[in-house]
Design a protein around this motif. Structure first.
Motif, PDB file in Angstrom:
ATOM      1  N   PRO A 156       0.812  -1.224   0.000  1.00 22.23           N
ATOM      2  CA  PRO A 156       0.000   0.000   0.000  1.00 22.23           C
ATOM      3  C   PRO A 156       0.847   1.277   0.000  1.00 22.23           C
ATOM      4  CG  PRO A 156      -0.069  -1.069   2.159  1.00 22.23           C
ATOM      5  CD  PRO A 156       0.680  -1.999   1.240  1.00 22.23           C
ATOM      6  N   LYS A 157       2.104   1.133   0.390  1.00 15.67           N
ATOM      7  CA  LYS A 157       2.967   2.316   0.575  1.00 15.67           C
ATOM      8  C   LYS A 157       3.154   3.207  -0.656  1.00 15.67           C
ATOM      9  CE  LYS A 157       6.181   2.478   4.312  1.00 15.67           C
ATOM     10  NZ  LYS A 157       7.597   2.362   4.660  1.00 15.67           N
ATOM     11  N   PRO A 158       3.619   2.643  -1.789  1.00 20.48           N
ATOM     12  CA  PRO A 158       3.858   3.530  -2.941  1.00 20.48           C
ATOM     13  C   PRO A 158       2.600   4.296  -3.353  1.00 20.48           C
ATOM     14  CG  PRO A 158       4.724   1.334  -3.369  1.00 20.48           C
ATOM     15  CD  PRO A 158       3.953   1.249  -2.091  1.00 20.48           C
ATOM     16  N   CYS A 159       1.442   3.655  -3.296  1.00 18.04           N
ATOM     17  CA  CYS A 159       0.189   4.328  -3.690  1.00 18.04           C
ATOM     18  C   CYS A 159      -0.067   5.538  -2.789  1.00 18.04           C
ATOM     19  CB  CYS A 159      -1.001   3.390  -3.569  1.00 18.04           C
ATOM     20  SG  CYS A 159      -0.837   1.854  -4.473  1.00 18.04           S
ATOM     21  N   ILE A 160       0.136   5.361  -1.501  1.00 18.27           N
ATOM     22  CA  ILE A 160      -0.158   6.418  -0.544  1.00 18.27           C
ATOM     23  C   ILE A 160       0.934   7.481  -0.539  1.00 18.27           C
ATOM     24  CG2 ILE A 160      -0.541   6.939   1.916  1.00 18.27           C
ATOM     25  CD1 ILE A 160      -1.509   3.971   2.169  1.00 18.27           C
ATOM     26  N   GLU A 161       2.192   7.011  -0.548  1.00 14.11           N
ATOM     27  CA  GLU A 161       3.284   7.950  -0.283  1.00 14.11           C
ATOM     28  C   GLU A 161       3.925   8.582  -1.513  1.00 14.11           C
ATOM     29  OE1 GLU A 161       5.960   5.899   2.284  1.00 14.11           O
ATOM     30  OE2 GLU A 161       4.434   5.625   3.846  1.00 14.11           O
ATOM     31  N   LYS A 198      -1.516   8.356 -10.084  1.00 14.32           N
ATOM     32  CA  LYS A 198      -2.391   7.175  -9.980  1.00 14.32           C
ATOM     33  C   LYS A 198      -2.994   6.788 -11.332  1.00 14.32           C
ATOM     34  CE  LYS A 198      -3.210   7.920  -5.134  1.00 14.32           C
ATOM     35  NZ  LYS A 198      -2.069   8.826  -5.033  1.00 14.32           N
ATOM     36  N   PRO A 199      -2.115   6.486 -12.299  1.00 14.61           N
ATOM     37  CA  PRO A 199      -2.609   6.187 -13.658  1.00 14.61           C
ATOM     38  C   PRO A 199      -3.570   5.002 -13.714  1.00 14.61           C
ATOM     39  CG  PRO A 199      -0.260   5.678 -13.460  1.00 14.61           C
ATOM     40  CD  PRO A 199      -0.636   6.411 -12.236  1.00 14.61           C
ATOM     41  N   CYS A 200      -3.492   4.097 -12.731  1.00 15.23           N
ATOM     42  CA  CYS A 200      -4.411   2.945 -12.766  1.00 15.23           C
ATOM     43  C   CYS A 200      -5.862   3.406 -12.650  1.00 15.23           C
ATOM     44  CB  CYS A 200      -4.074   1.939 -11.664  1.00 15.23           C
ATOM     45  SG  CYS A 200      -4.145   2.621 -10.001  1.00 15.23           S
ATOM     46  N   THR A 201      -6.077   4.555 -11.994  1.00 19.18           N
ATOM     47  CA  THR A 201      -7.457   5.013 -11.799  1.00 19.18           C
ATOM     48  C   THR A 201      -8.053   5.662 -13.056  1.00 19.18           C
ATOM     49  OG1 THR A 201      -6.757   7.172 -10.975  1.00 19.18           O
ATOM     50  CG2 THR A 201      -7.081   5.453  -9.327  1.00 19.18           C
ATOM     51  N   THR A 202      -7.194   5.990 -14.040  1.00 20.17           N
ATOM     52  CA  THR A 202      -7.747   6.576 -15.276  1.00 20.17           C
ATOM     53  C   THR A 202      -7.584   5.652 -16.479  1.00 20.17           C
ATOM     54  OG1 THR A 202      -5.670   7.734 -15.769  1.00 20.17           O
ATOM     55  CG2 THR A 202      -7.348   8.954 -14.549  1.00 20.17           C
ATOM     56  N   ALA A 203      -6.533   4.837 -16.510  1.00 21.30           N
ATOM     57  CA  ALA A 203      -6.266   4.037 -17.714  1.00 21.30           C
ATOM     58  C   ALA A 203      -7.061   2.744 -17.754  1.00 21.30           C
ATOM     59  CB  ALA A 203      -4.780   3.732 -17.831  1.00 21.30           C
ATOM     60  N   CYS A 204      -7.496   2.248 -16.622  1.00 23.48           N
ATOM     61  CA  CYS A 204      -8.223   0.973 -16.609  1.00 23.48           C
ATOM     62  C   CYS A 204      -9.576   1.142 -17.319  1.00 23.48           C
ATOM     63  CB  CYS A 204      -8.445   0.490 -15.185  1.00 23.48           C
ATOM     64  SG  CYS A 204      -9.563  -0.928 -15.113  1.00 23.48           S
ATOM     65  N   TRP A 226      -9.725   5.331  -5.991  1.00 20.92           N
ATOM     66  CA  TRP A 226      -9.071   5.887  -4.819  1.00 20.92           C
ATOM     67  C   TRP A 226     -10.141   6.383  -3.860  1.00 20.92           C
ATOM     68  CZ3 TRP A 226      -4.376   5.192  -3.233  1.00 20.92           C
ATOM     69  CH2 TRP A 226      -3.848   6.023  -2.232  1.00 20.92           C
ATOM     70  N   GLU A 227     -10.196   5.776  -2.696  1.00 16.35           N
ATOM     71  CA  GLU A 227     -11.217   6.195  -1.732  1.00 16.35           C
ATOM     72  C   GLU A 227     -10.553   6.518  -0.402  1.00 16.35           C
ATOM     73  OE1 GLU A 227     -14.660   3.633  -1.260  1.00 16.35           O
ATOM     74  OE2 GLU A 227     -15.284   4.165  -3.283  1.00 16.35           O
ATOM     75  N   GLY A 228     -10.724   7.776   0.032  1.00 16.13           N
ATOM     76  CA  GLY A 228     -10.083   8.191   1.279  1.00 16.13           C
ATOM     77  C   GLY A 228      -8.582   8.098   1.114  1.00 16.13           C
ATOM     78  N   ASP A 229      -7.961   7.148   1.780  1.00 13.02           N
ATOM     79  CA  ASP A 229      -6.511   7.038   1.661  1.00 13.02           C
ATOM     80  C   ASP A 229      -6.089   5.657   1.192  1.00 13.02           C
ATOM     81  OD1 ASP A 229      -7.292   5.708   3.857  1.00 13.02           O
ATOM     82  OD2 ASP A 229      -5.838   6.601   5.248  1.00 13.02           O
ATOM     83  N   LYS A 230      -6.990   4.992   0.466  1.00  5.05           N
ATOM     84  CA  LYS A 230      -6.533   3.716  -0.085  1.00  5.05           C
ATOM     85  C   LYS A 230      -7.205   3.392  -1.421  1.00  5.05           C
ATOM     86  CE  LYS A 230      -9.747   0.826   2.470  1.00  5.05           C
ATOM     87  NZ  LYS A 230      -9.956  -0.335   3.287  1.00  5.05           N
TER      88      LYS A 230
END
Lengths: 91, 432
Positions: free
Chosen positions: A25-30, A35-41, A48-52
């Motif tokens: 979880p670290k690289p995503c948060i820090e 966050k290309p996975c949230t647009t390219a998929c 991305w919800e809250g902090d995860k």
């Protein structure tokens, strides 16, 4: 036509076992800003919800793009077990 | 299945794998095809255009088979250069394409793959569906089989990795790494239902004929790629593919790009009255010649998308996969004759490929993407410029023609420059 409607046209044989895992979880948060996975998929599997990151693996249409767009090689996306996952009728 | 050993395990029941299986089974080899989908085609997506010649070489006169899952022989190809509200159309239509063997057909992959896989079974290959390969088995440094997701081990003299663009098998065998996002395109597509007669009326087709439309320009929203609209018997295939790294850069969502395409004024009219039956997405390996992995190693061959055998500028892929599958099959037959499945014998595959159009075309097109990307104006400026010039040229508003022409030239000067235009044309001379 919304993505929900598009995905609603599909037939899946859902597995209870997830075939996608966020390695750490670290690289995503820090570190990951874009966050290309949230647009390219193409099926919005990554949200991305809250902090995860929420991974809706059951919506996955198995293209493999997420692994390649993740700048930190942090997505382990394997194939669902044989016979499971999306079942295209036309393809 | 546990302790059995076969001559060849083919991973993937797509065009490459099935072509290899048919070739080997016909020569009397024992062949097992492992397919991870519940049925062949369940995981496969293509535009789809199938070129006739390569399949004809495997299944002679296949179009005469009443069960052959082909849609329409293509008699017209159109290319549209699109701005936001206009389009220039280039087309070619020929009755010569109505004669057998037809140049190409539109196909729908799931029924096609099911029909084609049946041909492999009829030839004597064993097809096992719902089977994911979890690893390769090695002995003395060579590949000797595969492990399946349910823990079984299956041994073979040779493995053919025909498991598509993501080829896990080639990666497990250490022949290839994960692809980069600039080596693939991401395509999204919808199948749209439309009555047979309506399709024929709308696309000016006589009974049974098909047309293809490729669209460049504004529809890709600044990304490198193109859209397509193909006519099937009672459906349309509408899709758009762009470089995955461009999706990453622009943050355009693939399904929103597809929606925008459907709502483009030109496309909207072509698909009006249709209803969506399926949404799909798939990666297209576009790294080409530079990204090709080694095609063989001790006990393994790679064919089709798994080996980057795609010619994107000519929308060819399944035909390359079929030829490559057939040649991989022939290579394994020869290896069996020699009783040697080492890389030395299997290197014959590469030699066979080099003698065909596959390696030659991939080599000739190896720098196309790079050349196109060096001129971003091709996507950002030219489509609009062309459409504006056409608008100016064809609009009759009382101004003398010479004034219209002056305006067109002024616009080119302003947006790109005459010298630059010639330079661009020169740089692109070898792209096609």
């Amino acid at each position: 036509m919304s993505l929900e409607d598009k995905l609603g046209l599909l037939t899946y044989k859902s597995d209870t076992q997830a075939h996608i895992h966020i390695v750490s979880p670290k690289p995503c948060i820090e570190i990951c800003k874009d966050k290309p996975c949230t647009t390219a998929c193409p099926a919005d599997v990554y949200r991305w919800e809250g902090d995860k990151i929420i991974v809706s693996y059951e919506n996955c249409i198995e293209c493999g793009a997420c692994r390649m767009v993740c700048p930190f090689d942090n997505i382990a996306c394997h194939w669902p077990r044989g016979g499971f996952g999306v079942k295209y009728r036309f393809g | 299945m546990a302790d059995e050993k076969v001559n060849c395990i083919v991973v993937g029941a797509g065009p490459a794998g099935v072509s290899a299986a048919i070739t080997m089974a016909r020569a009397g080899l024992s062949v097992v095809v492992l397919e991870r989908g519940e049925y062949p085609g369940a995981k496969n997506v293509q535009g789809a255009i199938l070129y006739t010649q390569m399949l004809h070489e495997i299944i002679p006169n296949f179009w005469k088979d009443p069960k052959a899952a082909i849609e329409r022989p293509v008699t017209e190809q159109r290319l549209w250069v699109m701005s936001d509200d206009s389009a220039i159309q280039l087309g070619f239509k020929s009755d010569r394409w109505l004669k057998e063997p037809h140049n190409c057909y539109t196909i729908v992959r799931v029924p096609f793959d099911q029909w084609y896989a049946k041909k492999a079974e009829e030839a004597g290959a064993t097809l096992v569906c719902g089977m994911t390969v979890s690893d390769v088995i090695r002995a003395n440094g060579r590949i000797v089989g595969v492990k399946t997701h349910d823990g079984e081990q299956l041994l073979a003299d040779c493995v053919i990795a025909a498991d598509g663009v993501n080829s896990m098998v080639a990666q497990m065998a250490g022949l290839r790494k994960e692809l980069r996002s600039d080596e693939v395109a991401l395509g999204v597509k919808e199948i749209l239902a439309m009555p047979r007669e309506k399709i024929e009326d709308r696309f000016c087709l006589e009974r049974g004929e098909g047309a293809t439309n490729e669209m460049l320009g504004k529809v890709t929203q600044g990304m490198l790629g193109y859209a397509f609209l193909y006519t099937n018997k009672e459906t349309l295939s509408l899709g758009i593919g762009c470089k995955l790294s461009d999706f990453q850069r622009t943050r355009v969502k693939p399904y929103e790009l597809l929606e925008a395409l459907k709502n483009h004024p030109i496309v909207r009219r072509l698909i009006a009255g249709s209803s969506s039956l399926e949404y799909s997405a798939h990666l297209i390996p576009e790294g080409g010649y530079h990204s090709m992995p080694p095609l063989y190693a001790d006990g393994i061959l790679i064919a089709g998308d798994a080996a980057q055998m795609i010619n994107p500028t000519h929308r060819e892929g399944s035909n390359l996969a079929m030829t490559a599958g057939k040649l991989a099959g022939e290579t394994v037959i020869e290896a069996k004759r020699r009783g040697d499945f080492s890389a030395r014998t299997l290197s014959l595959f590469r030699k066979k490929l080099e003698a065909t159009y596959i390696i030659k075309d991939l080599e000739d097109h190896k720098d196309v993407e790079e050349k196109v990307q060096k001129i971003p104006e091709l996507i950002s400026v030219y489509p609009d410029l062309l459409c504006e010039a056409a608008y100016e040229y064809f609009t009759v508003d009382g101004l003398p023609k010479r004034d219209h022409q002056r305006r067109i030239i002024a616009r080119i000067r302003r947006q790109r420059g005459m010298f630059q235009l010639l330079k661009d044309a020169f740089r692109l001379r070898k792209v096609i």
